[in-house]
Motif scaffolding. Structure first.
Motif, PDB file in Angstrom:
ATOM      1  N   ILE A 187       0.872  -1.180   0.000  1.00 21.59           N
ATOM      2  CA  ILE A 187       0.000   0.000   0.000  1.00 21.59           C
ATOM      3  C   ILE A 187       0.905   1.224   0.000  1.00 21.59           C
ATOM      4  CG2 ILE A 187      -1.729   1.329   1.277  1.00 21.59           C
ATOM      5  CD1 ILE A 187      -2.875  -1.288   0.268  1.00 21.59           C
ATOM      6  N   GLY A 188       0.660   2.125  -0.936  1.00 22.01           N
ATOM      7  CA  GLY A 188       1.441   3.356  -1.019  1.00 22.01           C
ATOM      8  C   GLY A 188       1.062   4.344   0.069  1.00 22.01           C
ATOM      9  N   GLU A 189       1.633   5.519  -0.012  1.00 23.34           N
ATOM     10  CA  GLU A 189       1.271   6.602   0.907  1.00 23.34           C
ATOM     11  C   GLU A 189       1.185   7.900   0.116  1.00 23.34           C
ATOM     12  OE1 GLU A 189       2.988   9.266   4.598  1.00 23.34           O
ATOM     13  OE2 GLU A 189       3.793   7.253   4.336  1.00 23.34           O
ATOM     14  N   HIS A 190       0.025   8.494   0.163  1.00 23.00           N
ATOM     15  CA  HIS A 190      -0.205   9.780  -0.493  1.00 23.00           C
ATOM     16  C   HIS A 190      -1.056  10.651   0.420  1.00 23.00           C
ATOM     17  CE1 HIS A 190       0.630   7.010  -3.819  1.00 23.00           C
ATOM     18  NE2 HIS A 190       1.213   8.065  -4.377  1.00 23.00           N
ATOM     19  N   HIS A 191      -0.989  11.913   0.201  1.00 22.16           N
ATOM     20  CA  HIS A 191      -1.777  12.869   0.988  1.00 22.16           C
ATOM     21  C   HIS A 191      -2.498  13.796   0.022  1.00 22.16           C
ATOM     22  CE1 HIS A 191       0.094  11.416   4.671  1.00 22.16           C
ATOM     23  NE2 HIS A 191       1.169  11.269   3.925  1.00 22.16           N
ATOM     24  N   ARG A 192      -3.262  13.172  -0.865  1.00 21.47           N
ATOM     25  CA  ARG A 192      -4.015  13.878  -1.908  1.00 21.47           C
ATOM     26  C   ARG A 192      -5.436  13.317  -1.935  1.00 21.47           C
ATOM     27  NH1 ARG A 192       0.163  14.611  -6.691  1.00 21.47           N
ATOM     28  NH2 ARG A 192      -1.750  14.679  -7.893  1.00 21.47           N
ATOM     29  N   ALA A 193      -6.358  14.112  -2.393  1.00 20.36           N
ATOM     30  CA  ALA A 193      -7.779  13.748  -2.364  1.00 20.36           C
ATOM     31  C   ALA A 193      -8.097  12.488  -3.163  1.00 20.36           C
ATOM     32  CB  ALA A 193      -8.624  14.912  -2.870  1.00 20.36           C
ATOM     33  N   GLU A 194      -7.364  12.214  -4.226  1.00 17.52           N
ATOM     34  CA  GLU A 194      -7.707  11.067  -5.079  1.00 17.52           C
ATOM     35  C   GLU A 194      -7.154   9.732  -4.584  1.00 17.52           C
ATOM     36  OE1 GLU A 194      -4.217  13.181  -7.249  1.00 17.52           O
ATOM     37  OE2 GLU A 194      -5.854  13.735  -5.919  1.00 17.52           O
ATOM     38  N   PHE A 195      -6.456   9.740  -3.446  1.00 22.04           N
ATOM     39  CA  PHE A 195      -5.910   8.509  -2.879  1.00 22.04           C
ATOM     40  C   PHE A 195      -6.378   8.352  -1.430  1.00 22.04           C
ATOM     41  CE2 PHE A 195      -2.535   9.944  -5.884  1.00 22.04           C
ATOM     42  CZ  PHE A 195      -2.632   8.910  -6.804  1.00 22.04           C
ATOM     43  N   LEU A 196      -6.608   7.114  -1.026  1.00 20.13           N
ATOM     44  CA  LEU A 196      -7.063   6.833   0.348  1.00 20.13           C
ATOM     45  C   LEU A 196      -5.969   6.230   1.220  1.00 20.13           C
ATOM     46  CD1 LEU A 196     -10.563   5.282  -0.430  1.00 20.13           C
ATOM     47  CD2 LEU A 196     -10.021   7.626   0.265  1.00 20.13           C
ATOM     48  N   ASP A 197      -4.725   6.324   0.792  1.00 18.68           N
ATOM     49  CA  ASP A 197      -3.639   5.629   1.491  1.00 18.68           C
ATOM     50  C   ASP A 197      -2.772   6.555   2.344  1.00 18.68           C
ATOM     51  OD1 ASP A 197      -2.450   6.941  -0.614  1.00 18.68           O
ATOM     52  OD2 ASP A 197      -1.539   5.168  -1.497  1.00 18.68           O
ATOM     53  N   SER A 198      -3.384   7.519   3.012  1.00 19.67           N
ATOM     54  CA  SER A 198      -2.596   8.422   3.856  1.00 19.67           C
ATOM     55  C   SER A 198      -2.099   7.739   5.130  1.00 19.67           C
ATOM     56  CB  SER A 198      -3.403   9.677   4.207  1.00 19.67           C
ATOM     57  OG  SER A 198      -4.559   9.329   4.943  1.00 19.67           O
ATOM     58  N   ALA A 199      -2.668   6.600   5.490  1.00 17.93           N
ATOM     59  CA  ALA A 199      -2.246   5.855   6.683  1.00 17.93           C
ATOM     60  C   ALA A 199      -2.058   4.378   6.324  1.00 17.93           C
ATOM     61  CB  ALA A 199      -3.279   6.016   7.791  1.00 17.93           C
ATOM     62  N   PRO A 200      -0.990   4.057   5.569  1.00 16.86           N
ATOM     63  CA  PRO A 200      -0.831   2.682   5.093  1.00 16.86           C
ATOM     64  C   PRO A 200      -0.748   1.638   6.200  1.00 16.86           C
ATOM     65  CG  PRO A 200       1.024   4.059   4.388  1.00 16.86           C
ATOM     66  CD  PRO A 200       0.042   4.940   5.076  1.00 16.86           C
ATOM     67  N   ALA A 201      -0.144   1.952   7.331  1.00 23.66           N
ATOM     68  CA  ALA A 201      -0.037   0.955   8.404  1.00 23.66           C
ATOM     69  C   ALA A 201      -1.417   0.556   8.924  1.00 23.66           C
ATOM     70  CB  ALA A 201       0.824   1.486   9.547  1.00 23.66           C
ATOM     71  N   VAL A 202      -2.358   1.491   8.936  1.00 20.81           N
ATOM     72  CA  VAL A 202      -3.716   1.187   9.382  1.00 20.81           C
ATOM     73  C   VAL A 202      -4.401   0.262   8.379  1.00 20.81           C
ATOM     74  CG1 VAL A 202      -5.980   2.180   9.914  1.00 20.81           C
ATOM     75  CG2 VAL A 202      -3.905   3.354  10.662  1.00 20.81           C
ATOM     76  N   ILE A 203      -4.272   0.577   7.097  1.00 17.35           N
ATOM     77  CA  ILE A 203      -4.865  -0.268   6.056  1.00 17.35           C
ATOM     78  C   ILE A 203      -4.252  -1.670   6.102  1.00 17.35           C
ATOM     79  CG2 ILE A 203      -5.207  -0.585   3.578  1.00 17.35           C
ATOM     80  CD1 ILE A 203      -4.995   2.526   3.343  1.00 17.35           C
ATOM     81  N   LEU A 204      -2.937  -1.724   6.231  1.00 10.90           N
ATOM     82  CA  LEU A 204      -2.260  -3.024   6.274  1.00 10.90           C
ATOM     83  C   LEU A 204      -2.657  -3.825   7.517  1.00 10.90           C
ATOM     84  CD1 LEU A 204       1.226  -1.874   4.978  1.00 10.90           C
ATOM     85  CD2 LEU A 204      -0.436  -3.293   3.741  1.00 10.90           C
ATOM     86  N   ALA A 205      -2.900  -3.151   8.638  1.00  5.93           N
ATOM     87  CA  ALA A 205      -3.348  -3.855   9.849  1.00  5.93           C
ATOM     88  C   ALA A 205      -4.734  -4.457   9.627  1.00  5.93           C
ATOM     89  CB  ALA A 205      -3.344  -2.914  11.041  1.00  5.93           C
ATOM     90  N   ALA A 206      -5.616  -3.698   8.959  1.00  7.98           N
ATOM     91  CA  ALA A 206      -6.939  -4.242   8.637  1.00  7.98           C
ATOM     92  C   ALA A 206      -6.795  -5.450   7.717  1.00  7.98           C
ATOM     93  CB  ALA A 206      -7.810  -3.169   7.997  1.00  7.98           C
ATOM     94  N   ALA A 207      -5.884  -5.363   6.758  1.00  8.79           N
ATOM     95  CA  ALA A 207      -5.643  -6.483   5.842  1.00  8.79           C
ATOM     96  C   ALA A 207      -5.055  -7.677   6.585  1.00  8.79           C
ATOM     97  CB  ALA A 207      -4.726  -6.040   4.707  1.00  8.79           C
ATOM     98  N   ALA A 208      -4.201  -7.419   7.554  1.00  7.21           N
ATOM     99  CA  ALA A 208      -3.584  -8.508   8.321  1.00  7.21           C
ATOM    100  C   ALA A 208      -4.629  -9.338   9.048  1.00  7.21           C
ATOM    101  CB  ALA A 208      -2.572  -7.946   9.315  1.00  7.21           C
ATOM    102  N   ALA A 209      -5.682  -8.664   9.516  1.00  4.42           N
ATOM    103  CA  ALA A 209      -6.736  -9.376  10.233  1.00  4.42           C
ATOM    104  C   ALA A 209      -7.565 -10.264   9.312  1.00  4.42           C
ATOM    105  CB  ALA A 209      -7.639  -8.368  10.949  1.00  4.42           C
ATOM    106  N   ARG A 210      -7.482 -10.015   8.005  1.00  8.53           N
ATOM    107  CA  ARG A 210      -8.295 -10.755   7.034  1.00  8.53           C
ATOM    108  C   ARG A 210      -7.482 -11.736   6.194  1.00  8.53           C
ATOM    109  NH1 ARG A 210     -12.285  -6.328   4.355  1.00  8.53           N
ATOM    110  NH2 ARG A 210     -12.641  -8.105   3.008  1.00  8.53           N
TER     111      ARG A 210
END
Length: 164
Positions: A47-70
Motif C-alpha cells: 500500500i502506497g502513501e499519499h496525501h491527496r484527495a484522489e488517494f485513500l492511502d494516507s495511513a498505510p499501516a492502518v490499512i495493512l493492519a486491517a488487511a492482516a486481520a483478514r
C-alpha cells in the motif's frame, strides 16, 4: 521469483457508469483485493502513501493492519512510507505493531515519495528535502538495532536512552 501487487488506493470512476465510488466502498474493495491476493497465493501486497484527495492511502499501516486481520499468508508492505514527512519512532512503532498483528508478515519500504505534498502538509521545509530524509533514515535504521536509543539531529528532538 516472488510476485506481488501494490496499490495507491486510488478512487477511480467505475468504467461502466463513470461514477466515483464512495471512500468507504473503495476501502472495502481494497481490503477485498488484499484478501483475494492472499487466497490466490501472491507473495506480497503493498500500500502506497499519499496525501491527496484522489488517494485513500494516507495511513498505510492502518490499512495493512486491517488487511492482516483478514489474511494469513501474504506479506504486507508499504509501497513507500514517506519517511521524510514522518516521525521515524512513530513509523517504527506502527510497523512493529503491524508485524505483531500479522504474525511476522509486515515489511516496510521507506523513501521520500513520488509527490512532495507531505512535506509542507506536516510543516516541514521543502528546501531541506534531502537532509530530512537522510536524518530520518539514520534514526529509523538505529531503531532497528537498539531498544534504548540515544540520538540527536536537526529536525527532531533528541533521544536520551528512551526505550522504543
Amino acid at each position: 521469483m516472488e510476485i506481488g501487487i501494490d496499490s495507491f488506493a486510488a478512487i477511480l470512476p467505475d468504467p461502466a457508469t463513470g461514477r466515483l465510488p464512495s471512500a468507504t466502498d473503495r476501502m472495502a474493495d481494497l481490503l477485498d483485493e488484499v484478501e483475494t491476493a492472499d487466497r490466490v497465493g501472491l507473495d506480497v501486497f503493498g500500500i502506497g502513501e499519499h496525501h491527496r484527495a484522489e488517494f485513500l492511502d494516507s495511513a498505510p499501516a492502518v490499512i495493512l493492519a486491517a488487511a492482516a486481520a483478514r489474511t494469513s499468508n501474504i506479506r504486507l508492505t508499504s509501497a513507500v512510507t514517506v519517511l521524510s514527512a514522518a516521525d521515524p519512532v512513530r513509523v517504527f512503532q506502527e510497523f512493529a505493531t503491524l508485524d505483531l498483528i500479522s504474525r511476522g508478515r509486515a515489511e516496510i519500504v521507506v523513501g521520500r515519495g513520488s509527490f512532495g505534498e507531505a512535506i509542507p502538509l506536516f510543516g516541514l521545509d521543502t528546501r531541506a528535502y534531502d537532509d530530512l530524509f537522510a536524518e530520518k533514515l539514520d534514526l529509523f535504521l538505529k531503531l532497528g538495532e537498539e531498544t534504548n536509543i540515544s540520538w540527536s539531529g536537526r529536525f527532531r528532538p533528541a533521544l536520551h536512552g528512551e526505550g522504543v
